[in-house]
Design a protein around this motif. Structure first.
Motif, mmCIF file in Angstrom:
data_model
loop_
_atom_site.group_PDB
_atom_site.id
_atom_site.type_symbol
_atom_site.label_atom_id
_atom_site.label_comp_id
_atom_site.label_asym_id
_atom_site.label_seq_id
_atom_site.Cartn_x
_atom_site.Cartn_y
_atom_site.Cartn_z
ATOM 1 N N CYS A 178 0.838 -1.199 0.000
ATOM 2 C CA CYS A 178 0.000 0.000 0.000
ATOM 3 C C CYS A 178 0.877 1.255 0.000
ATOM 4 O O CYS A 178 1.780 1.388 0.829
ATOM 5 C CB CYS A 178 -0.908 -0.005 1.225
ATOM 6 N N CYS B 36 -0.245 3.260 3.613
ATOM 7 C CA CYS B 36 0.096 2.756 4.950
ATOM 8 C C CYS B 36 1.226 1.725 4.919
ATOM 9 O O CYS B 36 1.607 1.198 5.955
ATOM 10 C CB CYS B 36 -1.144 2.192 5.652
ATOM 11 N N CYS C 158 -6.695 -1.163 -0.301
ATOM 12 C CA CYS C 158 -6.023 -1.612 0.907
ATOM 13 C C CYS C 158 -7.070 -1.827 1.995
ATOM 14 O O CYS C 158 -7.803 -0.901 2.351
ATOM 15 C CB CYS C 158 -5.008 -0.564 1.368
ATOM 16 N N GLU D 108 -6.592 -2.192 5.007
ATOM 17 C CA GLU D 108 -6.216 -1.506 6.253
ATOM 18 C C GLU D 108 -6.653 -0.058 6.240
ATOM 19 O O GLU D 108 -7.218 0.445 7.214
ATOM 20 C CB GLU D 108 -4.693 -1.567 6.449
ATOM 21 N N CYS D 109 -6.371 0.659 5.131
ATOM 22 C CA CYS D 109 -6.581 2.105 5.144
ATOM 23 C C CYS D 109 -7.498 2.612 4.030
ATOM 24 O O CYS D 109 -7.831 3.791 3.990
ATOM 25 C CB CYS D 109 -5.236 2.838 5.074
HETATM 26 ZN ZN LIG Z 1 -3.056 0.997 3.298
#
Ligand SMILES: [Zn+2]
Lengths: 148, 390
Positions: A41, A44, A55, A57-58
């Motif tokens: 990513c 992040c 992503c 996560e983010c």
């Molecule tokens: Zn990310």
């Protein structure tokens, strides 16, 4: 969706192949160049496999294909003693493995230079590339005998 | 309190004989699904024309095919969830929702196949995984490496549990042996006349290490169906209604990839179980029996842990020494399950739970059974769990 390709060994194979489109094609195109790369990513910096558009996560849509060291450890495996898929009958017994790479991502692969019954958890391995056809190179792994 | 708590119930069940071999045309599952629907509707004391909701199993006969044959002229509601073996549970949630909200009055949930005489699950090819949730991951990143069948990808997780917690082959065997004992008390079970002890289990051929032949479910031909309606409508029907006390679904993350999860043991049912128990207002200790979706032995141990019947890692001990046999701590798969009754997509787990709660389970009846659970497990760990009570 199996293709009938000629391997580098000149032998006919009809083993299942990935559908070469989108990010799957990008992943395997790098393998063709003998490079194991995973998405990382841009926001992040989280590495990921299998390839995604976003992503998890983010939420970022931006990524780079970063090159892996190709080194990792056996995370888990099975030993196929009885084939289920007709194209793998001749390979039995064989051991699909899950490799945990140094970057933290895991991937399914195949261990080539090791008796399936001798595989152990955490066994150090490194990537090697198997050109199974003109169109497809698979990232497989071999046991590292002298792990650094 | 949930609007669905204890508002809907199962009022009719039906099934075909379970077989390994048939003269039927096996190109479509329609015949066994229709036969099961007919039987379930009749069991409820309804006629085909009363049915106004159909919740087909993903990949099998669609609602239109079922409706035109059954003569359902006013099909008010239909829906399908793409969660494989968690489909029956997902449909129970959907059915309860529909009848309580008034979208339909009598909803039927069918499921059946020619899993032995037609094409078998073990023979799945890339075209089949394209249709699965998670199929693209398998197609592009599992199949090329020879990882092509459920017995292989689930055996990875079993091995991980053995390495992590010391779970032994004998623990997997305890599941196979317990369920085979139950099958011997069940006239419908395909393996009713084939006793199995631990030595027999350990001697069965290795398929995908650590899974042996008797860790695997039993491909079969057959169908099941059941009818859901409201508590109020159930009063006028033929059978004692079996109440849906709690129902919930869940998915592991990422759902499409079983092998890269941060926590490889976390299943859909890990999240679904507290939701279903919360809705029902019960705890694990209140459950009298459990019908656990059992594609392979270890997935029974794993679900028992994840639901909270025991701590993670202690499932092997939980199933050992008759713990999940009739008369044990928690009787599990009292009909023999997919391993020893027949693989009928987990639909047979609902039929069995209803029989137990009606008190009709004959020799395998759990004494004073009041609360039972049924789980579903599909694709790479999609989960569903129903809490049923009488
Ligand atoms: Zn990310």
């Amino acid at each position: 969706m199996t293709s009938t390709d000629t391997t580098t060994a000149g032998k006919e194979t009809s083993k299942p192949t990935p559908q070469m489109e989108g990010t799957t094609k990008e992943f395997y195109d790098f393998c063709q160049k003998k490079e194991l790369r995973f998405q990382c990513c841009s926001n992040c910096k989280q590495w990921r496999h299998v390839p995604r558009l976003m992503c998890a996560e983010c939420g970022s849509w931006e990524w780079q294909w970063l090159r892996s060291s190709g080194r990792g450890k056996v995370f888990t495996w099975t030993v196929v003693e009885r084939p289920m898929h007709p194209d793998f009958v001749e390979d039995v017994p064989y051991a699909p493995v899950v490799i945990e790479l140094e970057e933290g991502v895991r991937m399914v692969s195949w261990l080539s230079n090791c008796d399936p019954h001798e595989i152990t958890r955490g066994m150090p391995v490194e990537v090697e590339f198997d050109a199974v056809s003109e169109q497809l190179t698979l990232p497989k792994f071999k046991r590292r005998n002298n792990p650094l | 309190m949930s609007a669905l708590q204890n508002e809907a119930c199962i009022v009719g069940i039906g099934q075909t004989p379970f077989l390994r071999g048939t003269d039927d045309d096996c190109s479509s599952s329609l015949r066994v699904e229709l036969q099961a629907c007919e039987a379930a509707i009749k069991d409820a004391g309804l006629s085909n024309k009363d049915i106004d909701g159909i919740l087909p199993f993903y990949g099998l006969s669609i609602a239109e095919d079922l409706a035109v044959n059954l003569g359902v002229r006013d099909l008010a509601y239909q829906a399908t969830s793409h969660v494989g073996g968690a489909g029956p549970g997902a449909s129970v949630a959907n059915a309860a929702n529909a009848v309580v909200a008034g979208l339909a009055n009598y909803v039927i949930i069918p499921g059946g196949w020619y899993g032995y005489s037609g094409r078998r699950v073990r023979q799945i090819v890339v075209q089949d995984v394209n249709a699965m949730s998670g199929g693209k991951t398998a197609r592009d990143f599992y199949f090329p490496f020879g990882l092509t069948a459920p017995v292989q990808w689930f055996s990875f997780i079993a091995r991980l549990h053995m390495m992590e917690f010391g779970t032994k082959p004998e623990h997997l065997g305890a599941v196979a042996v317990a369920q085979r004992k139950h099958a011997q008390l069940n006239p419908n079970a395909l393996l009713r006349d084939k006793p199995l002890d631990m030595a027999g289990y350990l001697a069965s051929p290795m398929i995908s290490d650590p899974y042996r032949m008797f860790d695997c479910s039993l491909e079969a031909d057959g169908g099941c169906a059941f009818v859901v309606t409201t508590k109020e409508r159930a009063r006028d029907l033929a059978q004692t209604p079996i109440n849906i006390l709690g129902i919930a679904q869940g998915q592991p993350f990422p759902a499409d990839d079983i092998l890269t999860r941060e926590d490889p043991f976390h299943l859909g049912v890990t999240d679904a179980a507290p939701r279903a128990f919360g809705m029902a207002g019960i705890e694990a200790k209140d459950v009298d029996f459990a019908e656990i979706y059992d594609p392979f032995t270890f997935q029974v141990i794993q679900q028992l842990e994840e639901i909270g019947f025991c701590e993670r890692g202690s499932g092997g001990d939980f199933v050992a020494d008759g713990g999940i046999e009739l008369g044990g701590k928690l009787p599990v798969n009292t009909h023999g399950g997919l391993l020893s009754e027949a693989h009928v997509l987990g639909m047979n787990h609902y039929i069995e739970a209803v029989q137990q709660l009606r008190g009709n389970a004959g020799e395998r009846q759990v004494k004073d059974a009041e609360i039972g659970i049924v789980t579903g497990f599909g694709d790479f760990g999609d989960g569903a769990i129903a809490v049923l009570g009488r």
